[in-house]
Design a protein around this motif. Structure first.
Motif, PDB file in Angstrom:
ATOM      1  N   ASP A   1     -40.319   0.913   9.483  1.00  0.00           N
ATOM      2  CA  ASP A   1     -39.098   1.498  10.194  1.00  0.00           C
ATOM      3  C   ASP A   1     -38.856   2.784   9.452  1.00  0.00           C
ATOM      4  OD1 ASP A   1     -36.589   2.372  11.048  1.00  0.00           O
ATOM      5  OD2 ASP A   1     -35.412   0.677  10.124  1.00  0.00           O
TER       6      ASP A   1
ATOM      7  N   LYS B   1     -36.128   5.429   8.533  1.00  0.00           N
ATOM      8  CA  LYS B   1     -34.628   5.112   8.350  1.00  0.00           C
ATOM      9  C   LYS B   1     -33.984   6.626   8.488  1.00  0.00           C
ATOM     10  CE  LYS B   1     -33.370   0.581   7.417  1.00  0.00           C
ATOM     11  NZ  LYS B   1     -34.231  -0.483   6.690  1.00  0.00           N
TER      12      LYS B   1
ATOM     13  N   GLY C   1     -30.002   4.053  12.075  1.00  0.00           N
ATOM     14  CA  GLY C   1     -30.362   2.808  12.643  1.00  0.00           C
ATOM     15  C   GLY C   1     -31.484   2.433  12.477  1.00  0.00           C
TER      16      GLY C   1
ATOM     17  N   TYR D   1     -35.614 -11.882   9.130  1.00  0.00           N
ATOM     18  CA  TYR D   1     -36.206 -10.597   8.839  1.00  0.00           C
ATOM     19  C   TYR D   1     -36.260 -10.159   7.376  1.00  0.00           C
ATOM     20  CZ  TYR D   1     -35.872  -5.373   8.857  1.00  0.00           C
ATOM     21  OH  TYR D   1     -35.791  -3.996   8.565  1.00  0.00           O
TER      22      TYR D   1
ATOM     23  N   GLU E   1     -33.480  -6.555   1.386  1.00  0.00           N
ATOM     24  CA  GLU E   1     -32.239  -7.209   2.443  1.00  0.00           C
ATOM     25  C   GLU E   1     -33.074  -8.377   3.297  1.00  0.00           C
ATOM     26  OE1 GLU E   1     -30.864  -4.963   5.825  1.00  0.00           O
ATOM     27  OE2 GLU E   1     -32.670  -4.028   6.094  1.00  0.00           O
TER      28      GLU E   1
ATOM     29  N   ASN F   1     -32.168 -10.006   7.056  1.00  0.00           N
ATOM     30  CA  ASN F   1     -31.629 -10.097   8.522  1.00  0.00           C
ATOM     31  C   ASN F   1     -31.795 -11.309   8.981  1.00  0.00           C
ATOM     32  OD1 ASN F   1     -30.247  -7.376   8.214  1.00  0.00           O
ATOM     33  ND2 ASN F   1     -32.284  -6.576   8.845  1.00  0.00           N
TER      34      ASN F   1
ATOM     35  N   ARG G   1     -32.060 -11.853  12.376  1.00  0.00           N
ATOM     36  CA  ARG G   1     -32.139 -11.596  13.594  1.00  0.00           C
ATOM     37  C   ARG G   1     -33.357 -10.535  13.861  1.00  0.00           C
ATOM     38  NH1 ARG G   1     -31.308  -6.003  12.798  1.00  0.00           N
ATOM     39  NH2 ARG G   1     -29.993  -5.906  11.098  1.00  0.00           N
TER      40      ARG G   1
ATOM     41  N   GLY H   1     -35.373  -7.050  13.927  1.00  0.00           N
ATOM     42  CA  GLY H   1     -34.866  -5.738  13.558  1.00  0.00           C
ATOM     43  C   GLY H   1     -35.026  -4.790  14.638  1.00  0.00           C
ATOM     44  N   ASP H   2     -34.313  -3.717  14.686  1.00  0.00           N
ATOM     45  CA  ASP H   2     -34.286  -2.448  15.653  1.00  0.00           C
ATOM     46  C   ASP H   2     -34.623  -1.293  14.694  1.00  0.00           C
ATOM     47  OD1 ASP H   2     -33.619  -0.494  17.425  1.00  0.00           O
ATOM     48  OD2 ASP H   2     -32.246  -2.100  18.707  1.00  0.00           O
ATOM     49  N   PRO H   3     -35.597  -0.619  15.017  1.00  0.00           N
ATOM     50  CA  PRO H   3     -36.596  -0.494  16.070  1.00  0.00           C
ATOM     51  C   PRO H   3     -37.842  -1.377  15.851  1.00  0.00           C
ATOM     52  CG  PRO H   3     -36.739   1.440  14.815  1.00  0.00           C
ATOM     53  CD  PRO H   3     -35.587   0.762  13.959  1.00  0.00           C
ATOM     54  N   GLU H   4     -38.005  -2.107  14.998  1.00  0.00           N
ATOM     55  CA  GLU H   4     -39.366  -2.747  14.707  1.00  0.00           C
ATOM     56  C   GLU H   4     -39.776  -3.938  15.782  1.00  0.00           C
ATOM     57  OE1 GLU H   4     -36.805  -2.617  12.508  1.00  0.00           O
ATOM     58  OE2 GLU H   4     -37.479  -2.875  10.348  1.00  0.00           O
TER      59      GLU H   4
HETATM   60  N1  GLY Z   1     -34.408  -1.681  11.197  1.00  0.00           N
HETATM   61  C1  GLY Z   1     -33.557  -2.472  10.331  1.00  0.00           C
HETATM   62  C2  GLY Z   1     -32.717  -3.396  11.109  1.00  0.00           C
HETATM   63  O1  GLY Z   1     -32.976  -3.698  12.098  1.00  0.00           O
HETATM   64  O2  GLY Z   1     -31.361  -3.663  10.293  1.00  0.00           O
END
Ligand code: GLY
Ligand code: AMP
Length: 417
Positions: A212, A214, A226, A269, A283, A285, A287, A289-292
Motif C-alpha cells: 500500500d 500510504k 488511507g 491483516y 499493525e 487489522n 478486516r 485492507g483498503d486499497p490492498e
Molecule cells: N491499507 C491499510 C488499511 O487498510 O488499514
C-alpha cells in the motif's frame, strides 16, 4: 444465495465485483455501497453502524451470508449480534476485533505470543511518555491506542515532533477517547508489505502479499492517507519471508486468539516491515485492507463466495492465484487528506479488457456520478509485472479522468526504501 456486503468504499466494491462472478449468487445487497456497487448489487440506505436495521434487513431479505468491510461495525459488535440472531456472517466478534481496535492490546498480545514486532511502551501520562521519548531519542513512533481512521500514527523524525504528538493525544485530546492511551514504539526501517489471510479459529489461509502506498504525494512525500495506490504481489518479499510471516505472525495470532478465548473468524491483516532482523508487525487489522483488497482479489482464481463458505465450514479453500501482477492507482479529490470538495461530476468512463475501476467515494445522481469522498476511485489493471500493470492503470486514468479537481500519484509500483 443472497449476500449482504457492509461498507461504502473501494474494498467493498471490489468484494462485490468478485462475488458477482459466483454462479451461487442470487442477489447481492450493499449497505450502503456506492455508485460502483450499484452495478452489481442493490444498494440499501443503511449505515454500517445501524446494527438493528441491518439485522432486520438481513432477516427480511433472507440473507444467507453477510460480509463486513470496515472496522467500526466490528468493534461495535456486529458479528456478535448477527450470530445471536442466527445469521451467518464472515467477520470477527468484538473481542477478537480488539486486535485492531486497541494498539495497546495488540502489543501485549504479540508479546505474549512471541510475534515479532517493534519494541514498545504504553502510557497514559504525558510527562512519563515524554521522558521515555527523551531517553530513547528519535526517530520514534507515537500511536493512539484506539481507532483513528488511519491518522493516529506519528512517525516522528525528532524528539520535538514526538513530544508534540504526545501533547496532541494525551493533553489536547486530538483523537478524543482513542488517544487517551498511547503506544510509543521503536522506529523500524525496511520495505513494508501487507499480508492478509482468511481465518476461522486456528485455520489460516494466507493471500498474496500487497503493498500500500500510504503517503499523499510522489516519492512517499506528504501526509499519511488511507492509501493512494497498491500493487500485488510484492516482488522483493521472498517465499521464505512469506512462509515465516504466515507461520510466526498469522498462525501464531490465530492460535493465540483461540487460546485467549477470542477465536477469530474473518480476514486477519498483518502490516509488516521487512527489517534486517526479519519481518516485524506494525499493525494488525481485523478486516480486508483498503486499497490492498482492490489489487489482491482480481488475482484470486477461486470463487470468493465458495472461499468464505469453505473457510466457515472448516475446510481448506485451496486458494489459487493468477501468475500476474495487479496495480491500482487512487484518484483523490484535490486537497485530500485535508479539506476537499464533494459533488464533483465524474466523466463518462470507458473500459477495456485489462482495466477496472473500484469506486470509493462516489454517488449516483440524476446528473451522473459525482465524487462523495476524499478517495474517489481506484483505477486498476493487470500485467505481466507491476510496471506493465501500472502502465495500463495510468494509461486508463490519462484517457478517462484528467481534471483539475482530482489528483493521483504518478509512482505507484515504485519502491523507495
Ligand atoms: N491499507 C491499510 C488499511 O487498510 O488499514
Ligand atoms: P498504521 O496507521 O498503523 O498503518 O501506520 C501508518 C504507517 O506508519 C505505516 O504504514 C508505517 O509506514 C508507519 N509505521 C507504523 N509503525 C511503525 C514503526 N514501528 N516503525 C516505522 N514506521 C511505522
Amino acid at each position: 444465495m443472497n449476500l449482504l456486503v457492509i461498507g461504502r468504499g473501494g474494498r467493498e466494491h471490489s468484494m462485490i465485483m468478485k462475488l458477482a462472478e459466483s454462479d451461487k449468487v442470487d442477489a447481492i445487497y450493499a449497505a450502503p455501497g456506492n455508485a460502483g456497487a450499484r452495478e452489481a448489487a442493490e444498494c440499501v440506505d443503511l449505515d454500517e453502524l445501524d446494527i438493528d436495521g441491518l439485522i432486520e434487513f438481513a432477516v427480511k431479505k433472507k440473507v444467507d451470508l453477510t460480509i463486513v468491510g470496515p472496522e467500526n461495525p466490528l468493534l461495535t459488535g456486529i458479528a456478535d449480534r448477527f450470530r445471536e440472531a442466527g445469521l451467518a456472517i464472515f467477520a470477527p466478534e468484538k473481542d477478537a476485533a480488539l486486535i485492531e481496535g486497541s494498539k495497546r492490546y495488540a502489543k501485549t498480545f504479540m508479546e505474549e505470543n512471541s510475534i515479532p514486532t517493534a519494541a514498545y511502551a504504553t502510557f497514559t501520562d504525558a510527562g512519563e511518555a515524554k521522558s521515555y521519548i527523551e531517553k530513547q531519542g528519535a526517530p520514534i513512533v507515537v500511536k493512539a491506542d484506539g481507532l483513528a481512521a488511519g491518522k493516529g500514527v506519528i512517525v516522528a523524525e525528532t524528539v520535538q515532533e514526538a513530544t508534540d504528538a504526545v501533547d496532541d493525544m494525551l493533553v489536547n485530546d486530538a483523537f478524543s477517547k482513542a488517544g487517551k492511551s498511547i503506544v510509543i514504539e521503536e522506529c523500524l526501517a525496511g520495505e513494508e508489505f501487507s499480508l492478509m489471510a482468511f481465518v476461522h479459529g486456528t485455520n489460516v489461509f494466507p493471500m498474496i502479499p500487497a503493498r500500500d502506498h500510504k503517503r499523499a504525494y510522489d516519492q512517499d512525500k506528504g501526509p499519511n492517507t488511507g492509501g493512494m495506490g497498491a500493487y500485488a504481489p510484492v516482488r522483493n518479499i521472498s517465499p521464505e519471508t512469506l512462509a515465516f510471516s504466515a507461520e510466526n505472525v498469522l498462525q501464531r495470532a490465530a492460535d493465540g486468539m483461540a487460546a485467549a478465548g477470542r477465536p477469530f473468524t474473518g480476514i486477519l491483516y498483518a502490516g509488516l516491515i521487512m527489517t534486517d532482523n526479519g519481518p516485524k508487525v506494525i499493525e494488525f487489522n481485523a478486516r480486508f485492507g483498503d486499497p490492498e483488497t482492490q489489487v489482491v482479489l482480481p488475482l484470486l482464481k477461486n470463487d470468493l463466495l465458495q472461499v468464505f463458505l469453505d473457510v466457515l465450514d472448516g475446510k481448506d479453500p485451496f486458494l489459487q492465484w493468477e501468475e500476474q501482477c495487479c496495480a491500482g492507482v487512487v484518484l483523490a479529490a484535490k486537497g485530500y487528506p485535508g479539506r476537499y470538495k464533494k459533488g464533483v461530476k465524474l466523466p463518462e468512463m470507458d473500459f477495456d479488457a485489462r482495466s477496472f475501476v473500484a469506486h470509493a467515494g462516489t454517488r449516483k445522481t440524476n446528473d451522473g456520478i459525482v465524487s462523495d469522498g476524499g478517495r474517489v476511485l481506484l483505477a486498476g489493471a493487470k500485467g505481466a509485472g507491476v510496471e506493465e500493470a501500472a502502465e495500463y492503470a495510468y494509461k486508463w486514468l490519462g484517457q478517462n479522468v484528467e481534471s483539475e479537481e482530482f489528483f493521483y500519484r504518478k509512482d505507484i509500483g515504485v519502491e523507495y526504501s
